[in-house]
Design a protein around this motif. Structure first.
Motif, PDB file in Angstrom:
ATOM      1  N   LEU A   1     -14.337  11.924  -6.986  1.00  0.00           N
ATOM      2  CA  LEU A   1     -13.987  10.583  -7.443  1.00  0.00           C
ATOM      3  C   LEU A   1     -14.306  10.430  -8.929  1.00  0.00           C
ATOM      4  N   GLU A   2     -15.487  10.904  -9.344  1.00  0.00           N
ATOM      5  CA  GLU A   2     -15.900  10.828 -10.751  1.00  0.00           C
ATOM      6  C   GLU A   2     -15.029  11.714 -11.637  1.00  0.00           C
ATOM      7  N   GLU A   3     -14.658  12.896 -11.123  1.00  0.00           N
ATOM      8  CA  GLU A   3     -13.812  13.810 -11.896  1.00  0.00           C
ATOM      9  C   GLU A   3     -12.459  13.176 -12.227  1.00  0.00           C
ATOM     10  N   ARG A   4     -11.990  12.317 -11.351  1.00  0.00           N
ATOM     11  CA  ARG A   4     -10.717  11.634 -11.588  1.00  0.00           C
ATOM     12  C   ARG A   4     -10.906  10.296 -12.273  1.00  0.00           C
ATOM     13  N   LYS A   5     -12.134  10.058 -12.722  1.00  0.00           N
ATOM     14  CA  LYS A   5     -12.493   8.827 -13.443  1.00  0.00           C
ATOM     15  C   LYS A   5     -12.135   7.580 -12.630  1.00  0.00           C
ATOM     16  N   MET A   6     -12.493   7.649 -11.356  1.00  0.00           N
ATOM     17  CA  MET A   6     -12.249   6.530 -10.458  1.00  0.00           C
ATOM     18  C   MET A   6     -13.584   6.004  -9.933  1.00  0.00           C
ATOM     19  N   HIS A   7     -13.515   4.829  -9.346  1.00  0.00           N
ATOM     20  CA  HIS A   7     -14.688   4.213  -8.722  1.00  0.00           C
ATOM     21  C   HIS A   7     -14.354   3.978  -7.259  1.00  0.00           C
ATOM     22  N   LEU A   8     -15.384   3.800  -6.458  1.00  0.00           N
ATOM     23  CA  LEU A   8     -15.179   3.553  -5.036  1.00  0.00           C
ATOM     24  C   LEU A   8     -14.348   2.277  -4.825  1.00  0.00           C
ATOM     25  N   SER A   9     -14.506   1.333  -5.716  1.00  0.00           N
ATOM     26  CA  SER A   9     -13.751   0.073  -5.593  1.00  0.00           C
ATOM     27  C   SER A   9     -12.260   0.257  -5.903  1.00  0.00           C
ATOM     28  N   ASP A  10     -11.880   1.402  -6.497  1.00  0.00           N
ATOM     29  CA  ASP A  10     -10.472   1.671  -6.779  1.00  0.00           C
ATOM     30  C   ASP A  10      -9.690   2.049  -5.513  1.00  0.00           C
ATOM     31  N   ILE A  11     -10.412   2.410  -4.464  1.00  0.00           N
ATOM     32  CA  ILE A  11      -9.759   2.796  -3.207  1.00  0.00           C
ATOM     33  C   ILE A  11      -9.558   1.535  -2.369  1.00  0.00           C
ATOM     34  N   ALA A  12      -8.422   1.449  -1.765  1.00  0.00           N
ATOM     35  CA  ALA A  12      -8.087   0.257  -0.966  1.00  0.00           C
ATOM     36  C   ALA A  12      -9.133   0.059   0.134  1.00  0.00           C
ATOM     37  N   PRO A  13      -9.521  -1.200   0.398  1.00  0.00           N
ATOM     38  CA  PRO A  13     -10.570  -1.492   1.393  1.00  0.00           C
ATOM     39  C   PRO A  13     -10.217  -1.022   2.806  1.00  0.00           C
ATOM     40  N   HIS A  14      -8.943  -1.023   3.166  1.00  0.00           N
ATOM     41  CA  HIS A  14      -8.544  -0.633   4.516  1.00  0.00           C
ATOM     42  C   HIS A  14      -8.300   0.874   4.644  1.00  0.00           C
ATOM     43  N   ASP A  15      -8.487   1.612   3.543  1.00  0.00           N
ATOM     44  CA  ASP A  15      -8.246   3.061   3.544  1.00  0.00           C
ATOM     45  C   ASP A  15      -9.479   3.795   4.072  1.00  0.00           C
ATOM     46  N   THR A  16      -9.259   4.791   4.924  1.00  0.00           N
ATOM     47  CA  THR A  16     -10.371   5.547   5.498  1.00  0.00           C
ATOM     48  C   THR A  16     -10.956   6.559   4.517  1.00  0.00           C
ATOM     49  N   THR A  17     -10.288   6.737   3.384  1.00  0.00           N
ATOM     50  CA  THR A  17     -10.811   7.663   2.376  1.00  0.00           C
ATOM     51  C   THR A  17     -12.202   7.227   1.901  1.00  0.00           C
ATOM     52  N   ARG A  18     -12.380   5.920   1.761  1.00  0.00           N
ATOM     53  CA  ARG A  18     -13.680   5.380   1.330  1.00  0.00           C
ATOM     54  C   ARG A  18     -14.764   5.799   2.342  1.00  0.00           C
ATOM     55  N   ASP A  19     -14.482   5.629   3.649  1.00  0.00           N
ATOM     56  CA  ASP A  19     -15.438   6.020   4.686  1.00  0.00           C
ATOM     57  C   ASP A  19     -15.684   7.522   4.666  1.00  0.00           C
TER      58      ASP A  19
ATOM     59  N   PHE B   1       0.864  -1.169   0.000  1.00  0.00           N
ATOM     60  CA  PHE B   1       0.000   0.000   0.000  1.00  0.00           C
ATOM     61  C   PHE B   1       0.898   1.215   0.000  1.00  0.00           C
ATOM     62  N   LEU B   2       0.797   2.044  -1.053  1.00  0.00           N
ATOM     63  CA  LEU B   2       1.670   3.204  -1.146  1.00  0.00           C
ATOM     64  C   LEU B   2       0.983   4.472  -0.653  1.00  0.00           C
ATOM     65  N   CYS B   3      -0.214   4.788  -1.189  1.00  0.00           N
ATOM     66  CA  CYS B   3      -0.895   6.026  -0.779  1.00  0.00           C
ATOM     67  C   CYS B   3      -2.350   5.996  -1.244  1.00  0.00           C
ATOM     68  N   SER B   4      -3.097   7.010  -0.820  1.00  0.00           N
ATOM     69  CA  SER B   4      -4.505   7.144  -1.206  1.00  0.00           C
ATOM     70  C   SER B   4      -4.711   8.491  -1.868  1.00  0.00           C
ATOM     71  N   PRO B   5      -5.593   8.542  -2.813  1.00  0.00           N
ATOM     72  CA  PRO B   5      -5.875   9.864  -3.393  1.00  0.00           C
ATOM     73  C   PRO B   5      -6.620  10.720  -2.366  1.00  0.00           C
ATOM     74  N   LYS B   6      -6.389  12.017  -2.417  1.00  0.00           N
ATOM     75  CA  LYS B   6      -7.065  12.914  -1.489  1.00  0.00           C
ATOM     76  C   LYS B   6      -8.422  13.271  -2.105  1.00  0.00           C
ATOM     77  N   LEU B   7      -9.451  12.600  -1.621  1.00  0.00           N
ATOM     78  CA  LEU B   7     -10.805  12.788  -2.142  1.00  0.00           C
ATOM     79  C   LEU B   7     -11.780  12.977  -0.986  1.00  0.00           C
ATOM     80  N   ARG B   8     -12.802  13.821  -1.215  1.00  0.00           N
ATOM     81  CA  ARG B   8     -13.789  14.032  -0.168  1.00  0.00           C
ATOM     82  C   ARG B   8     -15.221  13.755  -0.613  1.00  0.00           C
ATOM     83  N   SER B   9     -15.429  13.586  -1.927  1.00  0.00           N
ATOM     84  CA  SER B   9     -16.802  13.369  -2.391  1.00  0.00           C
ATOM     85  C   SER B   9     -16.817  12.450  -3.600  1.00  0.00           C
ATOM     86  N   LEU B  10     -18.009  11.946  -3.866  1.00  0.00           N
ATOM     87  CA  LEU B  10     -18.172  11.107  -5.060  1.00  0.00           C
ATOM     88  C   LEU B  10     -17.925  11.905  -6.324  1.00  0.00           C
ATOM     89  N   GLN B  11     -18.248  13.194  -6.278  1.00  0.00           N
ATOM     90  CA  GLN B  11     -18.017  14.046  -7.443  1.00  0.00           C
ATOM     91  C   GLN B  11     -16.522  14.129  -7.768  1.00  0.00           C
TER      92      GLN B  11
END
Length: 160
Positions: A15-33, A3-13
Motif C-alpha cells: 500500500l505504501e509502495e503505491r503511495k496509498m492509504h488504507l482510507s483510499d480503499i473502498a469501505p465495502h472492499d475486502t481488500t482492506r480486511d 465502484f469499478l475495481c480494487s487494487p491488488k494489495l496484500r500488505s501495508l508495505q
C-alpha cells in the motif's frame, strides 16, 4: 458513485509502495480486511520469532548458570567438609566442631627468595601449584581433611 475495481494489495508495505492509504480503499472492499489480517499475521509471526529467540537465549543462559553453579559448588566442597558446605547451602548455621587430634604442617621452600629472583613469576606459581597438588593427592589417599593456608612473602626491589 460507481465502484469499478480494487487494487491488488496484500500488505501495508505494498500500500505504501503505491503511495496509498488504507482510507483510499473502498469501505465495502475486502481488500482492506485482507491487508489488515495479513498485517496481523505478520506481526504475530514476528512476535513468535522473537519469543523463540528469547527462549533460546534463556536456554543458553540457563546452561551457563548451571555450569557456574557447578564450579561454585566444586570450589565450596574443595574448601569445606561436605556436611558443612551442605548446611551453608541450605542457609543453616554451622556449629563449630571439635577434633581430638589435629596435625599442623608448616612448610618452607628453602632459598625461595633466590628462586624467585632467578625465575619468571609463572614458573614460581607452577612450582608451588605442583608442590601443593602433591600434598592434596596425599591427603586424598589417606582420607585426611585439610585446610590450606599459603602465605608467600614476595620481596620486590624498590617496592618500599
Amino acid at each position: 458513485m460507481i465502484f469499478l475495481c480494487s487494487p491488488k494489495l496484500r500488505s501495508l508495505q505494498e500500500l505504501e509502495e503505491r503511495k496509498m492509504h488504507l482510507s483510499d480503499i473502498a469501505p465495502h472492499d475486502t481488500t482492506r480486511d485482507l491487508i489488515l489480517l495479513n498485517q496481523q499475521r505478520l506481526a504475530e509471526m514476528e512476535l513468535s520469532n522473537q519469543l523463540e529467540r528469547k527462549k533460546e537465549e534463556l536456554r543458553v543462559l540457563s546452561k551457563h548458570l548451571a555450569i557456574e553453579k557447578k564450579k561454585t559448588e566444586t570450589l565450596l566442597y574443595a574448601m569445606l567438609p561436605q556436611h558443612v558446605a551442605n548446611q551453608l547451602k541450605e542457609g543453616k548455621k554451622v556449629a563449630a566442631g571439635e577434633f581430638e587430634t589435629c596435625t599442623i604442617l608448616f612448610s618452607d621452600v628453602v632459598t625461595f627468595t633466590n628462586i624467585c629472583a632467578a625465575c619468571e613469576p609463572i614458573h614460581i606459581v607452577n612450582m608451588l601449584n605442583s608442590m601443593y597438588s602433591k600434598f592434596d593427592r596425599l591427603t586424598s589417599v589417606h582420607e585426611v581433611y585439610k585446610v590450606s593456608v599459603c602465605v608467600v612473602w614476595w620481596l620486590c626491589m624498590g617496592c618500599g
